[in-house]
Scaffold this active site. Structure first.
Site, PDB file in Angstrom:
ATOM      1  N   GLU A   1      37.174 -17.168 -10.266  1.00 16.41           N
ATOM      2  CA  GLU A   1      37.025 -17.327  -8.814  1.00 16.41           C
ATOM      3  C   GLU A   1      36.966 -15.948  -8.163  1.00 16.41           C
ATOM      4  O   GLU A   1      37.880 -15.138  -8.323  1.00 16.41           O
ATOM      5  CB  GLU A   1      38.220 -18.120  -8.272  1.00 16.41           C
TER       6      GLU A   1
ATOM      7  N   GLU B   1      33.478  -6.265   0.593  1.00 23.09           N
ATOM      8  CA  GLU B   1      34.435  -5.972  -0.473  1.00 23.09           C
ATOM      9  C   GLU B   1      34.252  -6.755  -1.766  1.00 23.09           C
ATOM     10  O   GLU B   1      34.843  -6.395  -2.766  1.00 23.09           O
ATOM     11  CB  GLU B   1      35.876  -6.082   0.010  1.00 23.09           C
TER      12      GLU B   1
ATOM     13  N   THR C   1      23.001 -27.487   7.778  1.00 24.57           N
ATOM     14  CA  THR C   1      22.891 -26.804   6.480  1.00 24.57           C
ATOM     15  C   THR C   1      22.576 -25.312   6.615  1.00 24.57           C
ATOM     16  O   THR C   1      22.667 -24.575   5.639  1.00 24.57           O
ATOM     17  CB  THR C   1      21.776 -27.430   5.614  1.00 24.57           C
TER      18      THR C   1
ATOM     19  N   GLN D   1      22.445 -22.187   3.850  1.00 26.45           N
ATOM     20  CA  GLN D   1      21.172 -21.560   3.425  1.00 26.45           C
ATOM     21  C   GLN D   1      21.284 -20.038   3.495  1.00 26.45           C
ATOM     22  O   GLN D   1      20.864 -19.322   2.593  1.00 26.45           O
ATOM     23  CB  GLN D   1      20.023 -22.011   4.325  1.00 26.45           C
TER      24      GLN D   1
ATOM     25  N   GLY E   1      62.784 -15.081   0.723  1.00 28.18           N
ATOM     26  CA  GLY E   1      62.370 -14.267   1.859  1.00 28.18           C
ATOM     27  C   GLY E   1      62.909 -12.852   1.758  1.00 28.18           C
ATOM     28  O   GLY E   1      63.682 -12.531   0.850  1.00 28.18           O
TER      29      GLY E   1
ATOM     30  N   CYS F   1      66.448 -18.397  -4.125  1.00 32.14           N
ATOM     31  CA  CYS F   1      66.502 -16.938  -4.062  1.00 32.14           C
ATOM     32  C   CYS F   1      67.273 -16.451  -2.827  1.00 32.14           C
ATOM     33  O   CYS F   1      68.497 -16.511  -2.816  1.00 32.14           O
ATOM     34  CB  CYS F   1      65.095 -16.365  -4.137  1.00 32.14           C
TER      35      CYS F   1
ATOM     36  N   HIS G   1      63.186 -18.712  -8.725  1.00 31.14           N
ATOM     37  CA  HIS G   1      62.168 -19.452  -7.974  1.00 31.14           C
ATOM     38  C   HIS G   1      61.668 -20.600  -8.849  1.00 31.14           C
ATOM     39  O   HIS G   1      60.564 -20.524  -9.405  1.00 31.14           O
ATOM     40  CB  HIS G   1      60.989 -18.538  -7.631  1.00 31.14           C
TER      41      HIS G   1
ATOM     42  N   GLU H   1      60.344 -23.230  -8.114  1.00 25.61           N
ATOM     43  CA  GLU H   1      59.108 -23.839  -7.614  1.00 25.61           C
ATOM     44  C   GLU H   1      57.866 -23.378  -8.381  1.00 25.61           C
ATOM     45  O   GLU H   1      56.872 -24.105  -8.452  1.00 25.61           O
ATOM     46  CB  GLU H   1      58.934 -23.564  -6.118  1.00 25.61           C
TER      47      GLU H   1
HETATM   48  N1  GLN Z   1      65.276 -10.464  -0.429  1.00 25.67           N
HETATM   49  C1  GLN Z   1      66.063 -10.929  -1.527  1.00 25.67           C
HETATM   50  C2  GLN Z   1      66.063  -9.949  -2.685  1.00 25.67           C
HETATM   51  O1  GLN Z   1      65.192  -9.115  -2.779  1.00 25.67           O
HETATM   52  C3  GLN Z   1      65.572 -12.277  -1.987  1.00 25.67           C
HETATM   53  C4  GLN Z   1      64.185 -12.257  -2.537  1.00 25.67           C
HETATM   54  C5  GLN Z   1      63.513 -13.598  -2.566  1.00 25.67           C
HETATM   55  O2  GLN Z   1      63.933 -14.516  -1.872  1.00 25.67           O
HETATM   56  N2  GLN Z   1      62.448 -13.714  -3.327  1.00 25.67           N
HETATM   57  O3  GLN Z   1      66.913 -10.002  -3.521  1.00 25.67           O
END
Ligand code: GLN
Length: 564
Positions: A147, A156, A194, A198, A382, A409, A540, A542
């Site tokens: 991709e 770019e 379209t 094009q 975060g 985290c 993490h 997720e």
């Molecule tokens: N800011 C926090 C750290 O650096 C948590 C990082 C995060 O949530 N990915 O440890």
């Protein structure tokens, strides 16, 4: 019986007209279709920006930073590929302009080019091709889906299109190009247009690459008349123009593509030998069946489960986007479907729980009270101090009011700070990230990070990638994983300060998972008799949730949440 070996096939996916048209989902779906047919596939993402990786970018700028097992910080599309293909991808499968130039410059410094003048063309596209080929070799893939980020016509991505042109010229039968384009239906006209597509195709052709297939993205499906028009003006066979209307779930797309013969068309364009070994065929069939069951569940689940994600990377101008938390949202969906639940996810900006400007203390109180309407709350990862007071308020409310909580985290670090302040009684408890002079730093910078941060060495230098954790027997976390040794991906610089562990533990918070040497706290929880589900992790999880293997920790969280 072994099938005859053929040349690897390369499928470039490019975007026309607008960004955000669904290239990532298209690339993932094409890869999935080929995988279901028993082919070995791998997927590559090329991002045209100069950053060496996505790790140094603000999520509101770029969306989620997706961390691979090997610790590389990549684009969120890599997450899509992993989820659709149910495989772990390595760093080889991701490149940016910055990384490609860095590679060429390093080679130049080591006399790799043997005294030649190193030029943007051909050496940069040649480096791109060598990286694509390396990813193919390492994965043993028969089909490589590449991709190219950005939109056709942007300055770019020209060098990446040049790489596609060079590879296609060298192997005309083994390289295909799919253009994902957007067909607007202007409200005032009520007709699908379209012309932008094009133009996009003409611009692509001016780089010496032409599309073998057009995926026509729009609100509604494409009619034959417009297919005819596109075929005529774009030099693409009419049957290779596929209508791809908006769908309620991206996971429907592979099935929709198969209905439109996308797999057969690609196989024909590339003369792909459709015959695969019996084992691979069986595996492909099994995967497809499991996917169909998953998709069906996604559509039939009606009993709602209300989950709030309290974050801070939502705003872009006047618009609210949830891209920064893509993997968290998908992880919730997979586990919800597994439990036959329909997830209703609400994104809340943590700033709304802070007394500031027009927001008064009584507004915050009311707002906190409204958290009662959710079955469960997640505070994801975060960085930095913005929105943290709000998150701490939310955690306190969740803990005291027994709302199921999953912290990821930063969501774990903040839970430790909240507990230290309000239960243990360490009034000034904080993180060194929030106050680098703090003395009651219950969350502190990891020893290994001090020098890096001191030298402003920020790129790719956090504790990154998959690490093992040892889980306390009998804990909620052990029950969720049904295991006591697990592996999750990480991305952090700070950790629970070892000097405070005993004091916090004595006040009732359980450290239910640690690094194998016992030094780094990886999981926390409150005992079940105190709170129905108050669990957080330094990792993490997720990033490892997949449609075909929902994440056990998210499933455990939703299971309790669904009983609320
Ligand atoms: N800011 C926090 C750290 O650096 C948590 C990082 C995060 O949530 N990915 O440890």
């Amino acid at each position: 019986m072994a099938t005859k070996k053929q040349n690897p096939k390369y499928i470039f996916v490019v975007g026309g007209v607008i960004s955000g048209v669904g290239k990532g989902v298209t690339a993932s779906s094409i890869a999935k279709i080929l995988q279901d047919r028993g082919h070995i596939v791998t997927s590559i993402k090329i991002d045209p920006y100069v950053n060496v990786d996505a790790g140094t970018m603000n999520p509101t700028e770029h969306g989620e930073v997706f961390v691979l097992d090997d610790g590389h910080e990549t684009d969120q599309d890599m997450g899509n590929y992993e989820r659709f293909l149910n495989i772990n991808l390595p760093n080889n499968n991701y490149m940016t302009t910055g990384r490609v130039y860095q590679g060429v410059i390093e080679k130049e410094r080591s006399m790799f080019y043997k005294g030649k003048c190193v030029q943007v063309v051909p050496h940069i596209p040649m480096e791109v091709i060598s990286r694509i080929k390396r990813a193919q070799e390492k994965s043993g893939a028969e089909c490589v889906i590449i991709e190219i980020g950005g939109t056709i016509g942007e300055y770019e991505n020209i060098l990446f299109l040049e790489a596609a042109r060079m590879l296609k010229t060298e192997n005309p039968k083994d390289v295909a190009c799919v253009m994902v384009s957007y067909l607007p239906v202007p409200g005032a006209l009520g007709e699908m247009k379209t012309k932008p597509t094009q133009h996009a195709v003409r611009t692509l052709q001016s780089s010496g690459v032409w599309p073998d297939m057009i995926i026509a993205r729009s609100k509604i499906t494409l009619d034959e008349k417009r297919k005819e028009k596109l075929a005529f003006f774009c030099n693409v066979k009419q049957e290779n123009i596929i209508g791809a209307p908006d769908v309620s779930s991206i996971y429907d797309v592979p099935f929709n593509f198969e209905k439109e013969n996308v797999g057969d068309i690609i196989s024909e364009v590339l003369s792909l030998n459709k015959k695969v070994s019996k084992e691979r065929k069986e595996e492909g069939d099994k995967n497809k069946k499991a996917w169909d069951t998953f998709v069906k569940k996604a559509h039939t689940a009606t009993s709602e489960i209300k989950i709030a994600i309290v974050g801070k990377y939502f705003d872009t101008g006047d618009f609210v986007l949830s891209d920064a938390y893509l993997s968290v949202i998908e992880a919730v969906k997979f586990s919800a479907y597994k439990l036959n639940k329909k997830p209703v996810i609400t994104w809340i900006n943590s700033g709304e729980y802070e007394v500031a400007g027009k927001i008064t203390a009584s507004d915050v109180k009311k707002k906190l009270k409204s958290l009662d309407t959710f079955d469960g709350i997640i505070i994801p990862g975060g960085f930095g101090s913005r929105g943290i007071t709000g998150k701490l308020e939310v955690i306190k409310y969740i803990r005291e009011n027994k709302i199921p909580y999953l912290g990821l985290c930063y969501g774990m670090q903040l839970a430790v700070i909240e507990y230290a302040r309000n239960v243990v009684g360490i009034k000034g408890a904080t993180s060194k990230e929030l106050d680098d002079k703090a003395t009651e730093d219950v969350i502190t910078i990891m020893e290994s990070q001090k020098e890096k941060v001191g030298n402003k060495n920020y790129g790719g230098s956090m504790r990154l990638g998959a690490y093992t954790a040892i889980i306390k027997e009998g804990s909620l976390v052990a029950k969720a994983y049904s295991d006591t040794a697990i592996s999750e991906r990480h991305r952090h610089r700070y950790e629970v300060n070892p000097n405070y562990i005993k004091q916090i533990e004595d006040a009732g918070l359980v450290f239910s998972g640690t690094s194998p040497d016992g030094k780094l706290m990886e999981f926390i929880e409150l005992p079940k008799k105190v709170h129905p589900f108050f669990v957080a992790t330094q990792a993490h999880p997720e990033f490892k949730a997949r449609p075909l293997s929902p994440h056990p920790l998210f499933t455990a969280f939703l299971q309790i949440a669904s009983k609320k």
